[in-house]
Enzyme design. Structure first.
Site, short mmCIF file in Angstrom:
data_model
loop_
_atom_site.label_atom_id
_atom_site.label_comp_id
_atom_site.label_asym_id
_atom_site.label_seq_id
_atom_site.Cartn_x
_atom_site.Cartn_y
_atom_site.Cartn_z
CD GLN A 68 58.61 -44.86 27.37
OE1 GLN A 68 59.20 -43.73 27.97
NE2 GLN A 68 57.24 -45.18 27.25
CG HIS A 95 47.71 -46.37 30.61
ND1 HIS A 95 47.37 -45.78 31.11
CD2 HIS A 95 49.38 -46.39 30.71
CE1 HIS A 95 48.03 -44.86 31.62
NE2 HIS A 95 49.12 -45.50 30.87
CB SER A 154 48.06 -38.36 26.72
OG SER A 154 49.46 -38.03 27.64
CB SER A 155 48.63 -40.14 31.92
OG SER A 155 48.26 -41.59 31.97
N GLY A 191 53.40 -48.18 24.57
CA GLY A 191 52.38 -47.89 23.49
C GLY A 191 53.11 -47.24 22.92
N GLY A 244 50.02 -45.05 36.29
CA GLY A 244 49.13 -44.49 36.06
C GLY A 244 47.82 -43.44 35.77
O1 PAF Z 1 55.80 -44.64 29.32
C1 PAF Z 1 55.87 -44.67 30.91
O2 PAF Z 1 54.67 -44.34 31.21
C2 PAF Z 1 56.85 -44.21 31.41
O3 PAF Z 1 57.74 -44.07 29.82
C3 PAF Z 1 57.40 -46.33 31.56
C4 PAF Z 1 57.16 -46.77 30.09
C5 PAF Z 1 56.55 -46.10 32.67
C6 PAF Z 1 58.93 -45.43 32.17
O4 PAF Z 1 58.29 -45.16 33.89
#
Ligand code: PAF
Length: 279
Positions: A151, A35, A183-184, A145, A29
């Protein structure tokens, strides 16, 4: 746009659309243009796009970070509606994990460096939530991303380990006009810190520009010295590593795909960024 909170209702809908390719965009979110670019990528490639919004507690190694993680569900839903996202999945923690057995994953050297070293347990939390999402949704493609470069590497390793048929697509970092990676967490910066945080990308860009005439060690010193001239920045790490193995290099000749990575604390807001130096 359909919104589902329960696994069974979501699965029922996906079952009814089982002839379509499914693109999945997992998020926590506080959506921004980065996003939305993942949603675009999914919509271009797939017939049905599912976006999840779930602040996953198991990937936070600090309680304070989890509590302060920005949440803005109404605005998020508005943005997804405007994007014509087909499906939004909004599970609770219970809905996600009540029938799920947590696993201990081992990503070897990919998981021991940088974020893995500085945020113990983080990637295990990410791997479990992604495994759970894939179990529920079984997407054809999933979009991540490149800001969270490590990740992305971990998720690619995960799909191999669990023999998931889902194909993982990495999408380029989106930056604010100043160069700051979207970034959030940027929402938690006050306006002067947000402005000063452009230094992170400026220094990464300098490294990319200077590498031909400087050593890896010189570049590490350059980044650390210049970043910490601004007292409010605390450097957690700056590493230059191979983009496939993520192992640090000591000399440019040790890799033909070289990426610089950093994590910087600006007050109590932790920002990460990276730049490909050459490939
Ligand atoms: O990158 C993120 O926002 C989080 O690590 C994800 C991939 C949604 C997993 O919770």
């Amino acid at each position: 746009m359909l919104i589902f909170e329960s696994v069974s209702a979501l699965q029922q809908h996906l079952q009814e659309n089982s002839n379509k390719s499914i693109g999945f965009v997992p998020t926590m979110g506080a959506l921004h243009k980065g996003h939305l670019s993942l949603i675009d990528a999914s919509q271009q490639k797939c017939e049905l796009t599912v976006c999840s919004i779930f602040v996953n507690p198991t990937q936070f190694n600090k309680q304070e970070d989890l509590e302060k993680y920005p949440r803005n569900i109404e605005q998020d839903l508005k943005l997804l509606e405007q994007k014509k996202c087909d499906v939004v999945f909004l599970p609770t923690v219970e809905e996600m994990y009540d029938n799920y057995t947590f696993q201990e994953f081992d990503f070897g050297s990919l998981g021991n460096v940088m974020e893995g070293e500085h945020r113990p347990g983080h990637f295990n939390g990410v791997a479990n939530v992604i495994q759970r999402f894939f179990e529920i949704i079984n997407p054809t493609y999933a979009f991540f991303g490149e800001k969270d470069f490590q990740q992305l590497a971990i998720v690619k390793a995960l799909v191999k380990q669990i023999s998931s048929p889902t194909k993982i697509i990495g999408c380029p970092i989106l930056r604010e006009e100043t160069g700051l990676a979207m970034s959030s967490r940027n929402e938690r910066l006050n306006s002067s810190d947000r402005n000063e945080a452009q230094l992170i990308y400026k220094l990464l860009s300098d490294v990319k520009q200077k590498y031909l005439t400087c050593s890896v060690a010189d570049m590490k010193n350059y980044f650390a010295e210049n970043l910490t001239k601004t007292k409010k920045f605390e450097l957690e790490y700056f590493d230059i590593a191979d983009g496939n193995t993520l192992q640090p290099i000591a000399d440019w000749s040790q890799s033909n795909y070289c990426v610089a990575f950093t994590a910087v604390n600006v007050g109590n807001v932790r920002l990460i960024d990276n730049i490909t130096i050459f490939n």
